[in-house]
Scaffold this active site. Sequence first.
Site, mmCIF file in Angstrom:
data_model
loop_
_atom_site.group_PDB
_atom_site.id
_atom_site.type_symbol
_atom_site.label_atom_id
_atom_site.label_comp_id
_atom_site.label_asym_id
_atom_site.label_seq_id
_atom_site.Cartn_x
_atom_site.Cartn_y
_atom_site.Cartn_z
ATOM 1 N N GLU A 127 0.848 -1.189 0.000
ATOM 2 C CA GLU A 127 0.000 0.000 0.000
ATOM 3 C C GLU A 127 0.897 1.258 0.000
ATOM 4 O O GLU A 127 1.874 1.298 0.747
ATOM 5 C CB GLU A 127 -0.904 0.030 1.233
ATOM 6 C CG GLU A 127 -1.939 1.138 1.142
ATOM 7 C CD GLU A 127 -2.882 1.197 2.351
ATOM 8 O OE1 GLU A 127 -2.755 0.389 3.284
ATOM 9 O OE2 GLU A 127 -3.747 2.070 2.325
ATOM 10 N N GLY A 268 3.354 2.311 10.758
ATOM 11 C CA GLY A 268 3.137 1.557 11.989
ATOM 12 C C GLY A 268 2.881 0.084 11.688
ATOM 13 O O GLY A 268 3.513 -0.801 12.263
ATOM 14 N N GLU A 271 -2.316 -3.976 6.906
ATOM 15 C CA GLU A 271 -3.396 -4.951 7.061
ATOM 16 C C GLU A 271 -3.483 -6.006 5.963
ATOM 17 O O GLU A 271 -4.573 -6.540 5.712
ATOM 18 C CB GLU A 271 -4.733 -4.195 7.108
ATOM 19 C CG GLU A 271 -5.173 -3.549 5.773
ATOM 20 C CD GLU A 271 -4.774 -2.087 5.612
ATOM 21 O OE1 GLU A 271 -3.779 -1.675 6.224
ATOM 22 O OE2 GLU A 271 -5.457 -1.360 4.861
ATOM 23 N N ASN A 272 -2.371 -6.377 5.303
ATOM 24 C CA ASN A 272 -2.416 -7.392 4.251
ATOM 25 C C ASN A 272 -3.307 -8.567 4.656
ATOM 26 O O ASN A 272 -3.237 -9.051 5.771
ATOM 27 C CB ASN A 272 -1.010 -7.924 3.987
ATOM 28 C CG ASN A 272 0.034 -6.840 4.007
ATOM 29 O OD1 ASN A 272 0.002 -5.953 3.174
ATOM 30 N ND2 ASN A 272 0.909 -6.875 4.995
ATOM 31 N N HIS A 304 -6.574 -2.342 15.091
ATOM 32 C CA HIS A 304 -6.798 -1.552 13.877
ATOM 33 C C HIS A 304 -6.566 -2.414 12.625
ATOM 34 O O HIS A 304 -7.431 -2.491 11.748
ATOM 35 C CB HIS A 304 -5.871 -0.341 13.885
ATOM 36 C CG HIS A 304 -5.968 0.517 12.673
ATOM 37 N ND1 HIS A 304 -6.733 1.655 12.622
ATOM 38 C CD2 HIS A 304 -5.396 0.407 11.436
ATOM 39 C CE1 HIS A 304 -6.631 2.208 11.422
ATOM 40 N NE2 HIS A 304 -5.816 1.463 10.681
ATOM 41 N N GLU A 305 -5.421 -3.061 12.563
ATOM 42 C CA GLU A 305 -5.118 -3.838 11.349
ATOM 43 C C GLU A 305 -6.057 -5.039 11.236
ATOM 44 O O GLU A 305 -6.505 -5.380 10.143
ATOM 45 C CB GLU A 305 -3.650 -4.279 11.336
ATOM 46 C CG GLU A 305 -2.626 -3.155 11.528
ATOM 47 C CD GLU A 305 -2.806 -1.944 10.603
ATOM 48 O OE1 GLU A 305 -3.441 -2.088 9.543
ATOM 49 O OE2 GLU A 305 -2.320 -0.852 10.966
ATOM 50 N N HIS A 308 -9.396 -3.992 9.850
ATOM 51 C CA HIS A 308 -9.377 -3.757 8.401
ATOM 52 C C HIS A 308 -9.834 -5.007 7.627
ATOM 53 O O HIS A 308 -10.203 -4.887 6.459
ATOM 54 C CB HIS A 308 -7.968 -3.396 7.935
ATOM 55 C CG HIS A 308 -7.649 -1.930 7.937
ATOM 56 N ND1 HIS A 308 -8.513 -0.973 7.443
ATOM 57 C CD2 HIS A 308 -6.530 -1.257 8.336
ATOM 58 C CE1 HIS A 308 -7.930 0.228 7.552
ATOM 59 N NE2 HIS A 308 -6.746 0.082 8.096
ATOM 60 N N GLU A 327 -9.823 3.979 6.373
ATOM 61 C CA GLU A 327 -8.972 4.409 7.491
ATOM 62 C C GLU A 327 -9.759 5.141 8.587
ATOM 63 O O GLU A 327 -9.605 4.842 9.766
ATOM 64 C CB GLU A 327 -7.809 5.264 6.989
ATOM 65 C CG GLU A 327 -6.807 4.498 6.108
ATOM 66 C CD GLU A 327 -6.169 3.302 6.799
ATOM 67 O OE1 GLU A 327 -6.285 3.143 8.030
ATOM 68 O OE2 GLU A 327 -5.536 2.493 6.073
HETATM 69 N N1 BES Z 1 -3.145 0.874 5.854
HETATM 70 C C1 BES Z 1 -2.334 1.485 6.836
HETATM 71 C C2 BES Z 1 -0.877 1.353 6.557
HETATM 72 C C3 BES Z 1 -0.347 2.331 5.529
HETATM 73 C C4 BES Z 1 -0.194 3.644 5.852
HETATM 74 C C5 BES Z 1 -0.003 1.928 4.277
HETATM 75 C C6 BES Z 1 0.294 4.535 4.900
HETATM 76 C C7 BES Z 1 0.474 2.807 3.336
HETATM 77 C C8 BES Z 1 0.637 4.120 3.647
HETATM 78 C C9 BES Z 1 -2.593 0.888 8.214
HETATM 79 O O1 BES Z 1 -3.828 0.299 8.376
HETATM 80 C C10 BES Z 1 -2.538 2.017 9.171
HETATM 81 O O2 BES Z 1 -3.390 2.835 9.159
HETATM 82 N N2 BES Z 1 -1.496 2.075 9.985
HETATM 83 C C11 BES Z 1 -1.252 3.162 10.888
HETATM 84 C C12 BES Z 1 -1.478 2.785 12.307
HETATM 85 C C13 BES Z 1 -2.920 2.842 12.688
HETATM 86 C C14 BES Z 1 -3.156 2.358 14.069
HETATM 87 C C15 BES Z 1 -3.499 4.229 12.568
HETATM 88 C C16 BES Z 1 0.199 3.541 10.688
HETATM 89 O O3 BES Z 1 0.928 2.772 10.060
HETATM 90 O O4 BES Z 1 0.591 4.603 11.143
HETATM 91 ZN ZN ZN Z 2 -5.412 1.625 8.710
#
Ligand code: BES
Ligand code: ZN
Length: 881
Positions: A127, A268, A271-272, A304-305, A308, A327
């Site tokens: 992603e 962080g 969510e694959n 969170h993941e 998803h 998100e």
């Molecule tokens: N889908 C995102 C990861 C992501 C973020 C992929 C930006 C590509 C670009 C994941 O579900 C996510 O939101 N992760 C957050 C943490 C979450 C608890 C808010 C992150 O990585 O900061």
């Molecule tokens: Zn997310």
Amino acid sequence: MRNDDAPLIRLEDYRPSDWLIDTVDLDISLQPQKTRVRALLAFRPNPEGQPGAPLKLDGDELALKSLALDGKPLDASAYTATPQALTIPSPPPHDFTLTIETELDPSANTKLMGLYRSSKVYCTQCEADGFRRITYFLDRPDVMSVYTVRLEAAKAEAPVLLSNGNLIATGEVPGTDRHFALWHDPHPKPAYLFALVGGALDHVRQDYVTADGHKVELAVYVEPGKAGRAGWALDSLVRCMRWDEKVFGRNYDLDVFNVVAVSDFNMGAMENKGLNIFNDKYVLADPQTATDGDYASIEAIIAHEYFHNWTGNRITCRDWFQLCLKEGLTVFRDQEFSADERSRSVKRIADVRTLRSTQFSEDAGPLAHPVRPRAYKEINNFYTPTVYEKGAEVIRMLKTLIGDEAFRQGMDLYFERCDGTAATIEEFLACFAESSGKDLGHFARWYEQAGTPTIVASGRYDAATRRYTLDLAQSTPPTPGQSDKQPVVLPIKLGLVGAGGDLPLQTQSNAYAGDGLVILDSASLSVTFDNVDEPPIPSLLRGLSAPARLELDLADADLVRQFSADSDSFNRWQALQTIAIRALVAAGKPGAARSALNATATGLGRALDGFLKAEALADPAFAAQVLRLPAPADIAREIGRDVDPDAIFKAHRSLSAAIGAAVLPQLPPLREALATKGTFKADASSAGRRALRNELLGLAALATPAEGAALCEEQFASADNLTDRLAALAAMTLIPGERREALITRFAAAYAGEPLVLDKWLMAQALIAEPETLERVKQLMQHPAFSLGNPNRVRALIGGFAANLTQFNRADGEGYDFVCDIVIALDKTNPQVASRLLGSFKSWRMLEPGRKQLAQEALSTVARMPNLSRDVADIAERALA
Ligand code: BES
Ligand code: ZN
């Protein structure tokens, strides 16, 4: 590509893909420098696309090795291949397959997008658009395919081979030292949810049976030797799975669910499908190497993941403009989970602090954008607090407006109707319009209009008629590209507070007001309450029921009364915050007199002293929040223009020290009573006691530095957990001198070999509000614990410095130059981390003229660099616009 050349992608230009890919068969032979990828893709013309259209597949730094159509090598004249694209101008007008072979070097992939190696572990991050770095593809979320993946690697190097879905087969590769694993994911998914992992990893595992009777093998994979730190993540996973069954009726849908922790990760976590990949910071925890804050964020991010899986994976986004569909909704879900697992009111206060410091500040500056942006150059720059945090607030308001029952019915309808599709905000909202019978047309403006609304409120009490009238008005300041703002739908939860608590609400004028909800959906509104027996204090926007600023002119004395009598604990907390903010805003403005602050300090100190005596032990986590003043950055945002960070900081310090002095006599007995004894527990109640105890330690350090330093040393030596040790270090950083330096050295020695703990050590030093900090940070860049190649190290030290209000914003501009130099250097290896760091400039326009000019010059230097990544160029361009 130069940013000026980068195309602006617009929501209104969305068109369905001309081609679809029904199945993807990947055969990936992992080698550290030469990984071979063979992709067999089954194409079909999209009935909703243009018949006979050319086929253009996305790529990014790819090297094509071979290409076949329906199994036969394709003549070179029939296609063109560059690192960025594979084009077949005249593909067959019917179904066909392509077999594409590419070769990659995972070890050289410093961008950490696509397939890369992190500490000898192969892993992927796709992603938003990383899959095109693995093979040529229609890399867009509305092209969904069923994946079958064969992974092959040297047994010694990668005994563990994971991909999405269920494991179908494993085996040796005869005559070699290699083995393979075959994975199949029956759920069609967009390419951004593809993942693989290969390496020597330990794991912890547990069986789980879903509410609908499906057996699932859960596992958390970590670096060898770290399985002892994976238990909390696994426990959190089990709890959030049960919660999603109970609260949203969602069951898991594969035979396995794997979580893998890697040490080099841009974000962080990700969510694959069936294979969540995490930054190890959000998985590894034991009492010696993780704080209470870490335990809480691991629980939240695991959830969170996992959440998803339904909101993101089963139902994905039609295009990246719909990012908040997954998100914002998933942040809302993880916030609710944490609220149910811990204290709901304390969680809300913590979330509102984050919302205000990250999202309100974004909304107030040059990077402001709507929850659903209309255009972007680089999508990776739109994973923002606005999409995430404000996106979650919009869901929260929706629930408030239509009620719990219609909200749940709307969610059920959404899951039923949109399952297996790539959806839009419109489709999502339609489910709630249907379940509630309400027209959500006006509400939808929250997705389109940027900026934080201000609600101006004033009240009048008429003793003769026993009526109380509340006048409410809203306005939203202009944001880039949106000068004219319209009223939005603001659900205002409220109460009228009398001497003995909440008064009954009676009104004829507003349908909801009797239940404590007023909906302000036009520019202004008056509500009259009848049979009000005494002049009340209005308690408005309870729980921050809308992501807005509130202007309400209450005297300090009334706010103190509200603090003692309000039934809404959020607004109790807010009442004291408001007193502090008002005084700090006044004192932090240029040329302000110091005297006003003294009166506030006395009043606040007395209120807090009484509060601690009466309530500290009943709810320590809440008390810790009450005691924590708004941060200097919050004051800067409130002031909004001609900001002088040094003046704000000075005012902040002196108010904190005065409050510390006021509660000082209570400190020793209270800290004694709060001490957690016996074996360490990470639960919310123990964490709350530590939080308050450590809040008091910080106040002691400011009020009486010598005694405070001794307390820090004592606590560091006797603590049995990282929370208390780190709090001792953080409090000690407030006290300049040799004792501080000695504790810094002791801390590093105690945690040598623990990179995640040393990140906190780096950050604590980067945050010291003294002019020597810049030099200290430069020195620390030479420390063996630091590396520019690891995103966590960069975020801790450089990101920490950029969050240091007074030192990043040094009057001589050296803080800006330093951060910009690092952005430029980092952009060559990891543009995403570089561009996030450059985002630290998002509030530069509110500074006083001298700093503003220096910040602008530093930003311009970045913008002028040749060969900038699209990521960094886009931020520099928008920040300067
Ligand atoms: N889908 C995102 C990861 C992501 C973020 C992929 C930006 C590509 C670009 C994941 O579900 C996510 O939101 N992760 C957050 C943490 C979450 C608890 C808010 C992150 O990585 O900061
Ligand atoms: Zn997310």
